[in-house]
Design a protein around this motif. Structure first.
Motif, PDB file in Angstrom:
ATOM      1  N   VAL A 191       8.307  -0.292  -4.952  1.00 55.75           N
ATOM      2  CA  VAL A 191       7.954   0.016  -3.564  1.00 55.75           C
ATOM      3  C   VAL A 191       6.516   0.502  -3.471  1.00 55.75           C
ATOM      4  CG1 VAL A 191       8.436   1.564  -1.635  1.00 55.75           C
ATOM      5  CG2 VAL A 191      10.329   0.493  -2.878  1.00 55.75           C
ATOM      6  N   VAL A 192       6.113   1.367  -4.384  1.00 57.98           N
ATOM      7  CA  VAL A 192       4.744   1.898  -4.358  1.00 57.98           C
ATOM      8  C   VAL A 192       3.722   0.790  -4.581  1.00 57.98           C
ATOM      9  CG1 VAL A 192       3.104   3.388  -5.573  1.00 57.98           C
ATOM     10  CG2 VAL A 192       5.394   4.237  -5.045  1.00 57.98           C
ATOM     11  N   VAL A 193       3.993  -0.074  -5.554  1.00 65.20           N
ATOM     12  CA  VAL A 193       3.044  -1.152  -5.860  1.00 65.20           C
ATOM     13  C   VAL A 193       2.926  -2.122  -4.690  1.00 65.20           C
ATOM     14  CG1 VAL A 193       2.660  -3.177  -7.322  1.00 65.20           C
ATOM     15  CG2 VAL A 193       3.309  -1.000  -8.351  1.00 65.20           C
ATOM     16  N   VAL A 194       4.061  -2.518  -4.114  1.00 59.72           N
ATOM     17  CA  VAL A 194       4.024  -3.436  -2.977  1.00 59.72           C
ATOM     18  C   VAL A 194       3.342  -2.775  -1.784  1.00 59.72           C
ATOM     19  CG1 VAL A 194       5.406  -4.740  -1.315  1.00 59.72           C
ATOM     20  CG2 VAL A 194       6.045  -4.725  -3.728  1.00 59.72           C
ATOM     21  N   GLY A 195       3.637  -1.501  -1.539  1.00 60.97           N
ATOM     22  CA  GLY A 195       3.003  -0.792  -0.439  1.00 60.97           C
ATOM     23  C   GLY A 195       1.486  -0.724  -0.586  1.00 60.97           C
ATOM     24  N   LEU A 196       1.030  -0.391  -1.784  1.00 57.61           N
ATOM     25  CA  LEU A 196      -0.412  -0.339  -2.028  1.00 57.61           C
ATOM     26  C   LEU A 196      -1.052  -1.722  -1.893  1.00 57.61           C
ATOM     27  CD1 LEU A 196      -0.584   2.136  -5.053  1.00 57.61           C
ATOM     28  CD2 LEU A 196      -1.212   2.577  -2.671  1.00 57.61           C
ATOM     29  N   SER A 197      -0.323  -2.754  -2.286  1.00 59.00           N
ATOM     30  CA  SER A 197      -0.872  -4.111  -2.190  1.00 59.00           C
ATOM     31  C   SER A 197      -1.110  -4.517  -0.736  1.00 59.00           C
ATOM     32  CB  SER A 197       0.065  -5.111  -2.875  1.00 59.00           C
ATOM     33  OG  SER A 197       1.227  -5.357  -2.097  1.00 59.00           O
ATOM     34  N   ARG A 198      -0.257  -4.028   0.186  1.00 60.44           N
ATOM     35  CA  ARG A 198      -0.434  -4.364   1.593  1.00 60.44           C
ATOM     36  C   ARG A 198      -1.699  -3.719   2.155  1.00 60.44           C
ATOM     37  NH1 ARG A 198       1.142  -8.597   1.806  1.00 60.44           N
ATOM     38  NH2 ARG A 198       1.555  -8.644   4.053  1.00 60.44           N
ATOM     39  N   LEU A 199      -1.992  -2.506   1.696  1.00 60.18           N
ATOM     40  CA  LEU A 199      -3.243  -1.846   2.098  1.00 60.18           C
ATOM     41  C   LEU A 199      -4.430  -2.515   1.426  1.00 60.18           C
ATOM     42  CD1 LEU A 199      -2.149   1.914   1.859  1.00 60.18           C
ATOM     43  CD2 LEU A 199      -2.142   0.425   3.869  1.00 60.18           C
ATOM     44  N   TYR A 200      -4.241  -2.908   0.183  1.00 60.07           N
ATOM     45  CA  TYR A 200      -5.325  -3.542  -0.580  1.00 60.07           C
ATOM     46  C   TYR A 200      -5.748  -4.849   0.071  1.00 60.07           C
ATOM     47  CZ  TYR A 200      -7.892  -5.280  -4.655  1.00 60.07           C
ATOM     48  OH  TYR A 200      -8.869  -5.768  -5.482  1.00 60.07           O
ATOM     49  N   ILE A 201      -4.772  -5.645   0.483  1.00 63.06           N
ATOM     50  CA  ILE A 201      -5.090  -6.920   1.135  1.00 63.06           C
ATOM     51  C   ILE A 201      -5.707  -6.690   2.507  1.00 63.06           C
ATOM     52  CG2 ILE A 201      -4.024  -8.985   2.164  1.00 63.06           C
ATOM     53  CD1 ILE A 201      -2.128  -9.067  -0.172  1.00 63.06           C
ATOM     54  N   GLY A 202      -5.316  -5.590   3.157  1.00 63.00           N
ATOM     55  CA  GLY A 202      -5.883  -5.261   4.455  1.00 63.00           C
ATOM     56  C   GLY A 202      -5.086  -5.771   5.638  1.00 63.00           C
ATOM     57  N   VAL A 203      -3.781  -5.963   5.464  1.00 61.67           N
ATOM     58  CA  VAL A 203      -2.964  -6.499   6.550  1.00 61.67           C
ATOM     59  C   VAL A 203      -2.065  -5.437   7.176  1.00 61.67           C
ATOM     60  CG1 VAL A 203      -2.988  -8.881   5.747  1.00 61.67           C
ATOM     61  CG2 VAL A 203      -1.281  -7.286   4.840  1.00 61.67           C
ATOM     62  N   HIS A 204      -2.137  -4.203   6.664  1.00 61.80           N
ATOM     63  CA  HIS A 204      -1.329  -3.129   7.221  1.00 61.80           C
ATOM     64  C   HIS A 204      -2.089  -1.811   7.161  1.00 61.80           C
ATOM     65  CE1 HIS A 204       2.489  -5.116   7.976  1.00 61.80           C
ATOM     66  NE2 HIS A 204       2.383  -5.737   6.807  1.00 61.80           N
ATOM     67  N   TYR A 205      -1.680  -0.897   8.035  1.00 63.35           N
ATOM     68  CA  TYR A 205      -2.197   0.470   8.019  1.00 63.35           C
ATOM     69  C   TYR A 205      -1.268   1.346   7.174  1.00 63.35           C
ATOM     70  CZ  TYR A 205      -4.819  -1.124  12.130  1.00 63.35           C
ATOM     71  OH  TYR A 205      -5.639  -1.824  12.989  1.00 63.35           O
ATOM     72  N   PRO A 206      -1.756   2.506   6.719  1.00 60.84           N
ATOM     73  CA  PRO A 206      -0.891   3.401   5.939  1.00 60.84           C
ATOM     74  C   PRO A 206       0.393   3.783   6.668  1.00 60.84           C
ATOM     75  CG  PRO A 206      -3.176   4.077   5.714  1.00 60.84           C
ATOM     76  CD  PRO A 206      -3.159   2.969   6.731  1.00 60.84           C
ATOM     77  N   THR A 207       0.316   3.992   7.991  1.00 59.47           N
ATOM     78  CA  THR A 207       1.513   4.336   8.754  1.00 59.47           C
ATOM     79  C   THR A 207       2.540   3.213   8.709  1.00 59.47           C
ATOM     80  OG1 THR A 207       0.242   5.742  10.255  1.00 59.47           O
ATOM     81  CG2 THR A 207       2.391   5.009  11.024  1.00 59.47           C
ATOM     82  N   ASP A 208       2.075   1.969   8.697  1.00 64.28           N
ATOM     83  CA  ASP A 208       2.996   0.824   8.615  1.00 64.28           C
ATOM     84  C   ASP A 208       3.815   0.883   7.332  1.00 64.28           C
ATOM     85  OD1 ASP A 208       1.707  -0.002  10.914  1.00 64.28           O
ATOM     86  OD2 ASP A 208       0.416  -1.431   9.873  1.00 64.28           O
ATOM     87  N   VAL A 209       3.140   1.217   6.248  1.00 57.13           N
ATOM     88  CA  VAL A 209       3.803   1.260   4.945  1.00 57.13           C
ATOM     89  C   VAL A 209       4.817   2.396   4.900  1.00 57.13           C
ATOM     90  CG1 VAL A 209       3.441   1.634   2.475  1.00 57.13           C
ATOM     91  CG2 VAL A 209       1.851   0.195   3.763  1.00 57.13           C
ATOM     92  N   LEU A 210       4.409   3.578   5.380  1.00 54.88           N
ATOM     93  CA  LEU A 210       5.318   4.719   5.400  1.00 54.88           C
ATOM     94  C   LEU A 210       6.547   4.420   6.256  1.00 54.88           C
ATOM     95  CD1 LEU A 210       6.076   7.683   4.877  1.00 54.88           C
ATOM     96  CD2 LEU A 210       4.622   8.299   6.827  1.00 54.88           C
ATOM     97  N   ALA A 211       6.322   3.855   7.428  1.00 60.20           N
ATOM     98  CA  ALA A 211       7.431   3.551   8.330  1.00 60.20           C
ATOM     99  C   ALA A 211       8.382   2.530   7.718  1.00 60.20           C
ATOM    100  CB  ALA A 211       6.893   3.035   9.658  1.00 60.20           C
ATOM    101  N   SER A 212       7.867   1.622   6.917  1.00 53.92           N
ATOM    102  CA  SER A 212       8.707   0.606   6.287  1.00 53.92           C
ATOM    103  C   SER A 212       9.739   1.242   5.367  1.00 53.92           C
ATOM    104  CB  SER A 212       7.841  -0.373   5.491  1.00 53.92           C
ATOM    105  OG  SER A 212       6.838  -0.937   6.289  1.00 53.92           O
TER     106      SER A 212
END
Length: 251
Positions: A191-212
């Protein structure tokens, strides 16, 4: 208070018991109340992120800083995760595990339970995406957008919801085997790796990841209560499943 339906009687055969390990899933006491509270919190978080002035620009700074420090190897890893946990990759991933459990392990109950948990946790994100409708980070504002997207489905992240759902499914599959801690560690790491990858690519905000994480967890925790109450009564009527492996009769 609600009366809990007792789990099905386990079979005497240890092998058959292992094949039906997920007939009864670990369940929290308030399996309706707490998921509902979590869902309300996710909605509050989403509307706050969407409508509070300065919230989104402040989060965008995180994506911009990450985008300005991309690395070739990390780019490859992030894009691979983008594919594996994407819509098509996710379907294939879940289907492969379910077919393995069904055809190789001869465990139809485990196969259906695994697929159901993964699907419920994953698809829960679509409900919040439609309700909140938050726009994704503008790729034009990023130094190196790896997979530019501009739709209004940023909140929450489907990729992270799938990772959370798979983490729960793997934990439930490992329940009672002595490998629960390993499943938890692997699930958190995933979960942590996938979450960080979404921020790394730039397609989500940190709040999006937390809410997921919260949204998918709420959906799975609610589903476990539904599964424990009704699943075996339904599966017992699907007689074709008995050709693949043991299916317990409901009590």
């Amino acid at each position: 208070m609600t009366s809990e339906q007792p789990p099905p009687e386990p079979p005497a055969d240890p092998l058959a018991q292992a094949r039906m390990r997920m007939a009864h899933l670990p369940q929290m006491g308030s399996w309706v109340l707490w998921p509902a509270v979590m869902a309300v919190f996710v909605l509050a978080l989403g509307f706050s992120a969407k409508f509070i002035p300065g919230y989104t620009p402040a989060e965008l700074v995180v994506d911009q800083n990450i985008s300005a420090h991309h690395d070739g190897f990390l780019n490859t890893v992030a894009l691979a995760l983008n594919t594996v946990f994407g819509p098509l990759g996710g379907v294939i991933l879940v289907a492969v595990v379910c077919l393995f459990l069904l055809l190789v392990r001869r465990a139809p109950v485990n196969a259906i339970a695994f697929g159901a948990v993964a699907a419920v946790g994953w698809l829960s994100c679509q409900i919040f995406k439609v309700i909140v409708g938050r726009h994704r980070p503008d790729p034009a504002l990023l130094a190196n957008p790896l997979a530019p997207e501009s739709a209004s489905d940023s909140f929450p992240s489907g990729h992270v919801c799938l990772a959370v759902a798979l983490a729960f499914a793997l934990y439930y599959l490992a329940w009672g085997t002595g490998r629960e801690k390993l499943a938890v560690v692997f699930g958190i790491f995933m979960v942590v790796v996938v979450g960080l990858s979404r921020l790394y690519i730039g397609v989500h905000y940190p709040t999006d990841v937390l809410a997921s994480v919260i949204a998918a967890s709420a959906a799975v925790l609610f589903f476990t209560g539904v599964w424990n109450r009704y699943a075996m009564a339904i599966l017992a009527r699907v007689r074709i499943l008995q050709r693949f492996g043991p299916v317990p009769a409901p009590r």
